[in-house]
Design an enzyme around this catalytic site. Structure first.
Site, mmCIF file in Angstrom:
data_model
loop_
_atom_site.group_PDB
_atom_site.id
_atom_site.type_symbol
_atom_site.label_atom_id
_atom_site.label_comp_id
_atom_site.label_asym_id
_atom_site.label_seq_id
_atom_site.Cartn_x
_atom_site.Cartn_y
_atom_site.Cartn_z
ATOM 1 N N GLU A 1 5.063 -2.333 12.820
ATOM 2 C CA GLU A 1 3.845 -2.196 12.025
ATOM 3 C C GLU A 1 2.577 -2.118 12.870
ATOM 4 O O GLU A 1 1.632 -1.424 12.519
ATOM 5 C CB GLU A 1 3.745 -3.347 11.022
ATOM 6 C CG GLU A 1 4.851 -3.367 9.987
ATOM 7 C CD GLU A 1 4.875 -2.124 9.102
ATOM 8 O OE1 GLU A 1 3.928 -1.321 9.139
ATOM 9 O OE2 GLU A 1 5.863 -1.940 8.379
ATOM 10 N N GLY B 1 0.835 -1.193 0.000
ATOM 11 C CA GLY B 1 0.000 0.000 0.000
ATOM 12 C C GLY B 1 0.869 1.242 0.000
ATOM 13 O O GLY B 1 0.590 2.208 -0.704
ATOM 14 N N ALA B 2 1.935 1.192 0.806
ATOM 15 C CA ALA B 2 2.884 2.302 0.893
ATOM 16 C C ALA B 2 4.126 1.800 1.610
ATOM 17 O O ALA B 2 4.127 0.720 2.199
ATOM 18 C CB ALA B 2 2.274 3.491 1.650
ATOM 19 N N HIS C 1 -0.116 6.441 8.811
ATOM 20 C CA HIS C 1 0.666 5.235 9.124
ATOM 21 C C HIS C 1 2.135 5.423 8.757
ATOM 22 O O HIS C 1 3.038 5.151 9.561
ATOM 23 C CB HIS C 1 0.067 4.047 8.354
ATOM 24 C CG HIS C 1 0.760 2.736 8.591
ATOM 25 N ND1 HIS C 1 0.179 1.701 9.287
ATOM 26 C CD2 HIS C 1 1.986 2.273 8.206
ATOM 27 C CE1 HIS C 1 1.008 0.681 9.333
ATOM 28 N NE2 HIS C 1 2.117 0.997 8.668
ATOM 29 N N GLU C 2 2.373 5.909 7.547
ATOM 30 C CA GLU C 2 3.762 6.055 7.085
ATOM 31 C C GLU C 2 4.493 7.153 7.840
ATOM 32 O O GLU C 2 5.683 7.015 8.165
ATOM 33 C CB GLU C 2 3.792 6.319 5.580
ATOM 34 C CG GLU C 2 3.078 5.271 4.725
ATOM 35 C CD GLU C 2 3.472 3.847 5.068
ATOM 36 O OE1 GLU C 2 4.659 3.600 5.345
ATOM 37 O OE2 GLU C 2 2.591 2.975 5.049
ATOM 38 N N GLU D 1 7.525 3.288 4.071
ATOM 39 C CA GLU D 1 7.971 4.418 4.879
ATOM 40 C C GLU D 1 9.412 4.814 4.660
ATOM 41 O O GLU D 1 10.092 5.253 5.606
ATOM 42 C CB GLU D 1 7.763 4.090 6.364
ATOM 43 C CG GLU D 1 8.606 2.956 6.934
ATOM 44 C CD GLU D 1 7.958 1.586 6.856
ATOM 45 O OE1 GLU D 1 8.397 0.679 7.588
ATOM 46 O OE2 GLU D 1 7.021 1.417 6.062
ATOM 47 N N ASN D 2 9.939 4.731 3.446
ATOM 48 C CA ASN D 2 11.310 5.174 3.184
ATOM 49 C C ASN D 2 11.529 6.542 3.808
ATOM 50 O O ASN D 2 10.740 7.465 3.594
ATOM 51 C CB ASN D 2 11.555 5.244 1.675
ATOM 52 C CG ASN D 2 11.078 4.006 0.955
ATOM 53 O OD1 ASN D 2 11.504 2.899 1.232
ATOM 54 N ND2 ASN D 2 10.148 4.197 0.021
#
Length: 960
Positions: free
Chosen positions: A407, A348-349, A384-385, A351-352
């Site tokens: 997570e 979905g995404a 979330h990210e 978090e870099n």
């Protein structure tokens, strides 16, 4: 998800000239890349040293360090200098490739004559017969290389030295390499899209969990943190992005005569390899005001930016970042926050740190086309990210066995951040519906697993990938939410602050968090029956959860490990004997009572002894991760209260009563007819959360009975229950011409129409098919409300034939907004024509028809259709070899198995599952746990249908 020294443009240009000279050698390798690819990308699982006979590796008894999946503790990276040049056009062999070189500076911690560094699917330039060049740093003398080779099974570049590296000395290792810029959605990969008929290529990354090694050689473990200096060489009219701010780009001419741009980036903060990102694209962006303290940019396809699809994300990112700065009491660690929507992205995404990557549907929003659900997804995903920028990136767990902490935490607090950004959405309530109910069903299986595993049990990449599941995300969120509740949110936040401050730029284990939360508890004087660690270890170190049974005649309270199949055997041992320290919140006659801790298997609370007219509800707002059962008298009083004054019970607990009852019935702890009775009050209910909980549980009845004689009476009962809701929204929306103001009312309107059409409420199907036909007559003017499109499309396609299907397919292929394309993708699975569904399944494995990232979800959509379930099951069995080997980067194998087998309820289907397991033992990968869950669930379904079919038929028949 970096501040550092600055190098001048002149120095940068000199560095890149040297880089291009080296790259010229690498580019020449692409001529033979196709042949070499077969050696390194598809090598057999064997181990060999140069000049030796190749023998199969025995995975169970490894003898050499390079046969182990964990790096030794002898070397520690300090920094990387990585230069990469992605080719955005295929070479003469039809391959997209990238070339590059990397220098990693590392310290020798323990004397060793062996260097192990991760590398996967890279072809190296050889230097005097070796894959790398080793040099000493700061006066250290580097030993010569004895031999080197690629160890394919464990994904290492192995270098044996003629003499040992010295502890305390620093060295650097230089490599040149070529890799394929494949469309496999992992490592450094390519994404493609069309812009006005012109094919565009994006070079992008997805490193988590173990794919940084596909982009460049690296010590690819979370604890091996380092500083990264990244340089990208790319075409004019493209932009290069990475985690850090870029220096001024430099025009260069390569040795092969190409005029290109070189973009170098400031050094990152010290971080893990899985958080690294770099992208070359021709995207546009929307940005924060020039005077903003943090540069925020939202990147996407130029048309999407021009249409304002990034505006909502830009609008909400700043406030959510501000919320987390206050929540953690720590400033955002970076100068910028880039967020980019990619046409092809498996998760979905991601978090870099400083360059967050998203699926388009998780970042872009168009108010004329996107639904309120699309909008909520954008808000919660961004939240979330961004939560990870501190928790996960600034402080990182040492190894993947504690992925749940990373997570699960981000999942929980994403609802807090989204609630701050959208205070009218009731996000703190929606977490129960969206996250907690789902995982309670999964964690009630004996094939579940504890949140935290032992490090030695999680070694291989497939072991790590299997952890990215519902237990990790949802249960992790649920137990942390429970902890925050019983120590209070303020104390939870204080503990987080000291935890992050002590361990910033470092790695931790979960016990470190318990220590800091305990410090916060002690400082504020909160009284707990045991330490935070003692309480929480029972929730994270053993699988499952309890059902708490309260007898209101005696005040007796009992806990028991809750299992959906009461006959199943738990083979996984527990140091805690499957008992928990349970915080029980409760109300009596609508009044909150003091929290009660159940610390043993059984206890008595005299306050829970009730009179004949009293009623009790426990686990208020579902803050605890457990189910609740009652004596028959309290159940009857609760049903009476629901039937007369249902609003006296909090809305989340109305939903909880339904969900608990249906699951207790599946576990044979109460009668199924009692569970069905909890839905009778719905004729008076207009709130979304109870309705959505009810239809989810009734969905199970459809899965089990929609091919039996139960179906007719069941349809009639639900028709009777949903008709008042349908009429309520018809009035509220002035005959469907207005959109409800309330966020959850907009959701419930969809339920009203969807289930009214499903059960044949007069006027519903005519409504949806009329809207769809009007759109077909004027494709450029879709007047269907964005919130209702999913259900309207599905119902119209189900009622129609090939004309409607082909129209929707055409609209899908021409959609320029990802959320609209996703609605159509799902609706196309609703057809009742088997040949259309078979054709659709074939499209799933054709990337020209359906993107790899969407293939597994589409197969699951088809399987959810009663007509398509057997077709989808036959399809994945026939195509499993292709799916497993060619789609590993874009498929969630676990969700695929789970989705396709949900309807299984016969011995024949159980035997088919067993045969599938036997036929594919060596290529299940991350699907293996889900397959075990599917087997267990199927067995439970078989028993449940045998036991309940007749009484359920009788109950529905008597009420219709």
């Amino acid at each position: 998800m970096g501040k550092g020294f600055f190098i001048s443009k002149t120095v940068a240009a000199i560095c890149v000239v040297a880089a291009i000279g080296a790259a010229a050698t690498i580019i020449a390798l692409s001529v033979v890349y196709d042949q070499e690819k077969s050696k390194n990308l598809d090598a057999p699982v064997t181990t060999a040293e140069p000049g030796t006979t190749t023998q199969p590796t025995t995975p169970s008894t490894p003898k050499q360090p390079w046969q182990l999946y964990r790096l030794p503790d002898s070397l520690s990276p300090v920094s990387y200098n990585v230069t990469l040049r992605p080719q955005l056009k295929p070479n003469n062999d039809g391959l997209y490739i990238f070339s590059g070189h990397s220098t990693v500076v590392f310290t020798c911690v323990k004397e060793t004559d062996l260097i192990l560094i991760h590398s996967n699917k890279l072809n190296f330039t050889m230097f005097e017969g070796h894959h790398a060049v080793l040099r000493g740093v700061d006066g250290a003398s580097a030993p010569s290389l004895k031999t080197s080779w690629l160890e394919v099974p464990t994904q290492y570049l192995v270098i044996q030295l003629s003499s040992p590296l010295q502890a305390g000395s620093t060295y650097e290792l230089f490599t040149e390499f070529v890799g394929e810029l494949a469309n496999d959605l992992g490592g450094f990969y390519r994404s493609e899209y069309e812009d006005d008929g012109v094919k565009k290529v994006v070079a992008t990354t997805q490193m988590q969990a173990t794919d940084a090694r596909k982009a460049f050689p690296c010590f690819d473990e979370p604890a091996m943190k380092a500083v990264f200096h990244v340089t990208l060489i790319h075409p004019h009219e493209t932009v290069a992005l990475s985690n850090s701010m870029n220096y001024e780009p430099v025009n260069i001419t390569t040795s092969d005569g190409m005029d290109l741009i070189q973009t170098s980036f400031e050094p990152t903060e010290i971080m893990s390899t899985y958080l690294l990102a770099f992208i070359v694209c021709d995207f546009g962006y929307a940005r924060s005001d020039p005077g903003a303290e943090i540069l925020i940019r939202v990147w996407a396809r130029r048309k999407a930016i021009e249409e304002g699809q990034g505006d909502y994300a830009l609008e909400k990112t700043g406030p959510i970042l501000s919320f987390f700065e206050k929540y953690y009491n720590i400033s955002y660690p970076l100068q910028k926050s880039d967020q980019i929507a990619l046409p092809d992205f498996s998760a979905g995404a991601m978090e870099n740190w400083g360059l967050i990557t998203y699926r388009e549907t998780a970042l872009l929003y168009n108010p004329t086309v996107s639904s309120n659900g699309d909008k909520e997804r954008v808000a919660t995903t961004i939240s979330h990210e961004l939560a990870h920028m501190w928790f996960g990136n600034l402080v990182t767990t040492r190894w993947w066995n504690d992925l749940w902490l990373n997570e699960g935490f981000a999942t929980y607090v994403s609802y807090l951040g989204a609630n701050y950004a959208e205070p009218n959405w009731n996000m703190k309530e929606l977490i129960v519906l969206n996250e907690i109910f789902d995982v309670l069903a999964v964690d009630a299986l004996t094939s579940s697993h504890p949140l935290s595993s032992k490090e030695e049990d999680i070694m291989k990449p497939e072991d790590i990938n299997a952890l990215f599941d519902t237990i990790t995300y949802n249960k992790g969120a649920a137990v942390l939410r429970m902890l925050s509740s019983f120590i209070t949110e303020d104390v939870f936040s204080k503990g987080l602050h000291t935890y992050l401050e002590e361990f910033k730029y470092q790695n931790t284990v979960y016990q470190d968090l318990w220590k800091h939360l305990q410090m916060a508890v002690d400082e504020t004087g909160i009284r707990l029956p045991h330490s935070v660690e003692a309480i929480m270890n029972r929730w994270i170190l053993q699988m499952g959860f309890p059902v708490v049974t309260i007898d209101t005649k005696t005040g007796n309270v009992i806990q028991k490990h809750f299992l959906l199949d009461s006959n199943s055997v738990v083979n996984r041992p527990s140091d805690f004997n499957y008992e928990w320290f349970v915080p029980i919140t409760w109300i009596k006659n609508g009044v909150a009572e003091d929290q009660f801790w159940l610390l043993d298997k059984e206890a008595t609370n005299s306050n829970m002894t009730l009179g004949a007219d009293d009623w009790l509800v426990a686990n208020i707002d579902m803050n605890g991760f457990y189910r609740v059962n009652y004596d028959s008298g309290n159940w009857e009083r609760l049903l009476a209260k629901l039937g007369t004054q249902h609003k006296d019970i909090p809305v989340i607990n109305r939903a909880q009563i339904i969900d608990d009852a249906f699951n207790l019935a599946r576990a044979k702890m109460i009668d199924t007819t009692l569970a069905l009775r909890t839905t009778e009050f719905l004729k008076k209910e207009v709130e979304y959360i109870p309705w959505q909980t009810a239809v989810r549980n009734l969905d199970y009845f459809y899965l089990m009975f929609d091919r039996s004689e139960v179906y007719g009476p069941m349809q009639a009962y639900i028709n009777n229950q949903v008709t008042p809701l349908f009429k309520y929204f018809e009035t509220l929306t002035d005959h469907w011409t207005k959109i409800p103001d309330n966020h959850t009312d907009q959701y419930n309107q969809v339920i009203a129409i969807s289930w009214a059409c499903k059960t044949g409420v007069p006027g519903c199907k005519e409504l949806t098919t009329t809207w769809f036909k009007e759109w077909m007559q004027n494709p450029d003017n879709n007047r269907i409300s964005a919130n209702l499109r999913s259900t309207v499309y599905c119902n119209a396609i189900a009622e129609g034939g090939v004309v409607e299907w082909d129209f929707a397919w055409s609209m899908y292929k021409n959609a320029t907004i990802a959320s609209e394309a996703n609605k159509l993708l799902r609706a196309l699975s609703c057809t009742k024509e088997p040949w259309l569904l078979n054709r659709y399944l074939e499209y799933c494995l054709d990337p020209e028809m359906i993107r790899k990232q969407d293939a597994s979800a589409t197969i699951v959509y088809i399987a959810s259709n009663p007509v398509g379930q057997s077709l989808a099951w036959d399809f994945i069995r026939a195509k499993w070899d292709l799916i497993f080997n060619d789609y590993s980067g874009g498929f969630s194998f676990g969700r695929l198995i789970d989705g396709v087998t949900r309807r299984f309820s016969s011995e024949f289907e159980y035997k088919q599952l067993l045969q599938f397991k036997e036929d594919n033992t060596d290529q299940l990968g991350s699907a293996a746990p889900s397959l075990e869950q599917a087997l267990e669930r199927t067995k439970t379904n078989i028993d449940w249908v045998v036991l309940n079919k007749q009484p359920v038929l009788d109950w529905f028949t008597n009420l219709t």
